[in-house]
Scaffold this motif. Structure first.
Motif, mmCIF file in Angstrom:
data_model
loop_
_atom_site.group_PDB
_atom_site.id
_atom_site.type_symbol
_atom_site.label_atom_id
_atom_site.label_comp_id
_atom_site.label_asym_id
_atom_site.label_seq_id
_atom_site.Cartn_x
_atom_site.Cartn_y
_atom_site.Cartn_z
ATOM 1 N N LEU A 193 0.821 -1.201 0.000
ATOM 2 C CA LEU A 193 0.000 0.000 0.000
ATOM 3 C C LEU A 193 0.859 1.256 0.000
ATOM 4 O O LEU A 193 0.491 2.271 -0.603
ATOM 5 N N GLU A 194 2.005 1.204 0.656
ATOM 6 C CA GLU A 194 2.928 2.341 0.601
ATOM 7 C C GLU A 194 3.416 2.562 -0.824
ATOM 8 O O GLU A 194 3.544 3.707 -1.283
ATOM 9 N N ARG A 195 3.661 1.470 -1.541
ATOM 10 C CA ARG A 195 4.074 1.598 -2.948
ATOM 11 C C ARG A 195 2.948 2.182 -3.792
ATOM 12 O O ARG A 195 3.196 2.973 -4.719
ATOM 13 N N GLN A 196 1.716 1.819 -3.488
ATOM 14 C CA GLN A 196 0.578 2.367 -4.216
ATOM 15 C C GLN A 196 0.536 3.892 -4.099
ATOM 16 O O GLN A 196 0.289 4.594 -5.085
ATOM 17 N N LEU A 197 0.806 4.427 -2.922
ATOM 18 C CA LEU A 197 0.782 5.880 -2.740
ATOM 19 C C LEU A 197 1.845 6.570 -3.584
ATOM 20 O O LEU A 197 1.666 7.721 -3.992
ATOM 21 N N GLN A 198 2.939 5.888 -3.871
ATOM 22 C CA GLN A 198 4.006 6.488 -4.659
ATOM 23 C C GLN A 198 3.654 6.587 -6.140
ATOM 24 O O GLN A 198 4.407 7.180 -6.914
ATOM 25 N N GLU A 199 2.493 6.024 -6.534
ATOM 26 C CA GLU A 199 2.014 6.189 -7.906
ATOM 27 C C GLU A 199 1.150 7.440 -8.065
ATOM 28 O O GLU A 199 0.669 7.712 -9.164
ATOM 29 N N PHE A 200 0.935 8.182 -6.987
ATOM 30 C CA PHE A 200 0.396 9.525 -7.141
ATOM 31 C C PHE A 200 1.513 10.408 -7.713
ATOM 32 O O PHE A 200 2.700 10.160 -7.450
ATOM 33 N N PRO A 201 1.174 11.437 -8.510
ATOM 34 C CA PRO A 201 2.222 12.344 -9.003
ATOM 35 C C PRO A 201 2.991 12.968 -7.832
ATOM 36 O O PRO A 201 2.403 13.289 -6.795
ATOM 37 N N TRP A 202 4.295 13.152 -8.023
ATOM 38 C CA TRP A 202 5.145 13.692 -6.956
ATOM 39 C C TRP A 202 5.173 15.219 -7.019
ATOM 40 O O TRP A 202 5.143 15.814 -8.105
ATOM 41 N N ILE A 203 5.264 15.825 -5.840
ATOM 42 C CA ILE A 203 5.286 17.288 -5.790
ATOM 43 C C ILE A 203 6.541 17.852 -6.438
ATOM 44 O O ILE A 203 6.563 18.995 -6.887
ATOM 45 N N THR A 208 4.793 10.248 -11.654
ATOM 46 C CA THR A 208 4.654 9.138 -10.731
ATOM 47 C C THR A 208 6.014 8.444 -10.599
ATOM 48 O O THR A 208 6.921 8.661 -11.409
ATOM 49 N N ARG A 209 6.128 7.576 -9.598
ATOM 50 C CA ARG A 209 7.394 6.854 -9.444
ATOM 51 C C ARG A 209 7.694 6.007 -10.678
ATOM 52 O O ARG A 209 8.838 5.983 -11.164
ATOM 53 N N SER A 210 6.679 5.319 -11.213
ATOM 54 C CA SER A 210 6.911 4.463 -12.393
ATOM 55 C C SER A 210 7.321 5.285 -13.604
ATOM 56 O O SER A 210 8.223 4.895 -14.357
ATOM 57 N N GLU A 211 6.673 6.414 -13.824
ATOM 58 C CA GLU A 211 7.044 7.266 -14.951
ATOM 59 C C GLU A 211 8.490 7.721 -14.837
ATOM 60 O O GLU A 211 9.241 7.720 -15.821
ATOM 61 N N ARG A 212 8.893 8.081 -13.636
ATOM 62 C CA ARG A 212 10.273 8.540 -13.434
ATOM 63 C C ARG A 212 11.265 7.403 -13.671
ATOM 64 O O ARG A 212 12.338 7.596 -14.242
ATOM 65 N N GLN A 213 10.913 6.208 -13.218
ATOM 66 C CA GLN A 213 11.801 5.066 -13.423
ATOM 67 C C GLN A 213 12.015 4.793 -14.907
ATOM 68 O O GLN A 213 13.146 4.530 -15.342
ATOM 69 N N PHE A 214 10.937 4.851 -15.685
ATOM 70 C CA PHE A 214 11.070 4.613 -17.126
ATOM 71 C C PHE A 214 11.926 5.704 -17.780
ATOM 72 O O PHE A 214 12.790 5.401 -18.622
ATOM 73 N N LEU A 215 11.708 6.950 -17.411
ATOM 74 C CA LEU A 215 12.516 8.031 -17.973
ATOM 75 C C LEU A 215 13.987 7.858 -17.618
ATOM 76 O O LEU A 215 14.872 8.077 -18.456
ATOM 77 N N GLN A 216 14.263 7.458 -16.383
ATOM 78 C CA GLN A 216 15.648 7.285 -15.971
ATOM 79 C C GLN A 216 16.306 6.132 -16.721
ATOM 80 O O GLN A 216 17.480 6.217 -17.112
ATOM 81 N N LEU A 217 15.565 5.071 -16.943
ATOM 82 C CA LEU A 217 16.114 3.947 -17.712
ATOM 83 C C LEU A 217 16.457 4.365 -19.132
ATOM 84 O O LEU A 217 17.499 3.987 -19.677
ATOM 85 N N VAL A 218 15.573 5.156 -19.756
ATOM 86 C CA VAL A 218 15.858 5.652 -21.106
ATOM 87 C C VAL A 218 17.079 6.559 -21.082
ATOM 88 O O VAL A 218 17.961 6.473 -21.956
ATOM 89 N N LEU A 260 7.566 13.661 -23.134
ATOM 90 C CA LEU A 260 8.786 13.411 -22.377
ATOM 91 C C LEU A 260 9.673 12.381 -23.055
ATOM 92 O O LEU A 260 10.863 12.298 -22.768
ATOM 93 N N LEU A 261 9.067 11.586 -23.942
ATOM 94 C CA LEU A 261 9.800 10.623 -24.751
ATOM 95 C C LEU A 261 9.445 10.819 -26.215
ATOM 96 O O LEU A 261 8.346 11.291 -26.544
ATOM 97 N N LEU A 296 13.640 15.474 -15.816
ATOM 98 C CA LEU A 296 14.533 14.626 -15.033
ATOM 99 C C LEU A 296 15.584 15.442 -14.295
ATOM 100 O O LEU A 296 16.013 15.082 -13.193
ATOM 101 N N ALA A 297 16.005 16.546 -14.897
ATOM 102 C CA ALA A 297 17.019 17.400 -14.275
ATOM 103 C C ALA A 297 16.428 18.315 -13.208
ATOM 104 O O ALA A 297 17.164 19.070 -12.563
ATOM 105 N N GLY A 298 15.107 18.264 -13.019
ATOM 106 C CA GLY A 298 14.476 19.103 -12.012
ATOM 107 C C GLY A 298 14.257 20.532 -12.456
ATOM 108 O O GLY A 298 13.995 21.413 -11.625
ATOM 109 N N GLN A 299 14.324 20.786 -13.758
ATOM 110 C CA GLN A 299 14.196 22.151 -14.271
ATOM 111 C C GLN A 299 12.761 22.498 -14.672
ATOM 112 O O GLN A 299 12.406 23.669 -14.764
ATOM 113 N N LYS A 300 11.934 21.464 -14.944
ATOM 114 C CA LYS A 300 10.553 21.687 -15.332
ATOM 115 C C LYS A 300 9.667 20.633 -14.688
ATOM 116 O O LYS A 300 10.136 19.595 -14.228
ATOM 117 N N ARG A 301 8.357 20.904 -14.681
ATOM 118 C CA ARG A 301 7.374 19.921 -14.231
ATOM 119 C C ARG A 301 6.847 19.156 -15.444
ATOM 120 O O ARG A 301 6.844 19.675 -16.571
#
Length: 336
Positions: A193-203, A208-218, A260-261, A296-301
């Motif tokens: 359930l804690e992992r489920q909450l991490q699929e909300f968009p991050w401030i 989401t955590r999954s979206e960020r993981q895919f971007l980082q892998l690319v 983003l891709l 990914l660089a933290g410069q934009k949302r």
């Protein structure tokens, strides 16, 4: 003895069917970590809601709904069996299915009609890493019957509270449940359930955590969509996302108003949505766009316009009302 075995999906279901374990097997086919699960709906209403959502524009809506209806009718008749055995794993998908089923068992009064037992494992000797029941041999699966335990009142109570929090339209109810509940009756539930909450968009960036993981892998050089799916699993301690939902996320990252891709060739295509040969699917190359690189660089949302459901919570627009704060490990309402 007349047995009914209920388990996650077709992989585990086929394993049980082909083993020496006697009885009927009912797969609980539903990827519950995404899509609508509004509170206080009957099984009939949920069949319509979930069937319509999962069918989307790809599958036959009525056929999917009928599948849910037949599943639910079989389960509602579980009292005619001598024993109902639940087979589940430690991951998010299985744990959500488990709490829904335990909630239903309570509401239907099935423990007054039959013995209800549970097999739930998060590891198996000699299998590392352990991903799920599908890794077991037929003999190993059959041996798990000796590990089953009668479902307890404390497990039912915890599951009912978890299910109510998951289906509610206020995600703080789920967050507060995680802070206060005693999870010892279902020890795998809390991290899921804690992992489920991490699929909300991050401030921090709106991903989401999954979206960020895919971007980082690319960004790290993985461009093949099939390999992206496989490598994304390495980020997870409690697996939950299948290939279909992974490809939906990749498509979203490509097709966003501010992509983003990028995909070569374009557009990104994937089964079962598109008729595409495996060789052609894997030949596609996913690359970071300038916007994706800046996010990914933290410069934009991210600025992804959402129309997503997390249990009973609906997220809409480019800035979701509820977002995940990774530093505080909590959900916050956007703008507060």
């Amino acid at each position: 003895m007349n047995w009914l075995h209920v388990t996650n999906g077709d992989g585990a279901s086929d394993l049980i069917k082909h083993s020496t374990v006697p009885g009927d097997v009912l797969p609980w086919r539903d990827v519950m970590h995404h899509g609508p699960f509004p509170a206080d709906k009957s099984l009939e209403a949920l069949a319509e809601i979930r069937g319509g959502y999962l069918a989307g524009e790809i599958l036959d809506r009525r056929e999917v709904i009928v599948g849910f209806t037949l599943r639910d009718a079989h389960f509602q008749g579980a009292g005619r069996y001598d024993e109902l055995v639940l087979w589940f794993e430690h991951d998010l998908l299985d744990q959500l299915q488990l709490v829904q089923i335990l909630d239903l068992i309570s509401k239907l009064g099935l423990r007054d009609e039959t013995t209800v037992s549970l097999i739930c494992i998060g590891e198996y000797p000699g299998i590392e890493p352990f991903r799920g029941l599908g890794q077991l041999t037929l003999e190993q699966a059959a041996g798990l019957m000796d590990q089953r335990r009668t479902v307890s009142e404390s497990q039912i109570a915890l599951a009912r509270s978890a299910w109510a929090a998951f289906c509610g339209d206020d995600p703080l109810a789920l967050q507060n449940f995680l802070l206060k509940a005693d999870f010892s009756p279902l020890p795998y539930l809390k991290p899921c359930l804690e992992r489920q909450l991490q699929e909300f968009p991050w401030i921090s960036d709106g991903l989401t955590r999954s979206e960020r993981q895919f971007l980082q892998l690319v960004a790290d050089g993985t461009e093949d969509p099939a390999r992206l799916f496989m490598r994304n699993m390495d980020f997870e301690t409690h697996l939950f996302m299948g290939d279909w939902q992974s490809f939906v996320i990749l498509e979203r990252l490509c097709m966003a108003e501010f992509p983003l891709l990028t995909c070569q060739p374009t557009p990104f295509r994937y089964p079962p949505k598109d008729e595409i040969e495996l060789e052609d699917f894997r030949a596609q190359r996913l690359l970071l766009s300038d916007h994706g690189r800046a996010v990914l660089a933290g410069q934009k949302r991210a600025g992804i316009k959402r129309d997503d459901w997390m249990g009973g919570v609906h997220l809409s627009g480019p800035e979701a009302a509820w977002q995940w704060d990774p530093d505080g490990q909590r959900l916050i309402r956007a703008g507060i």
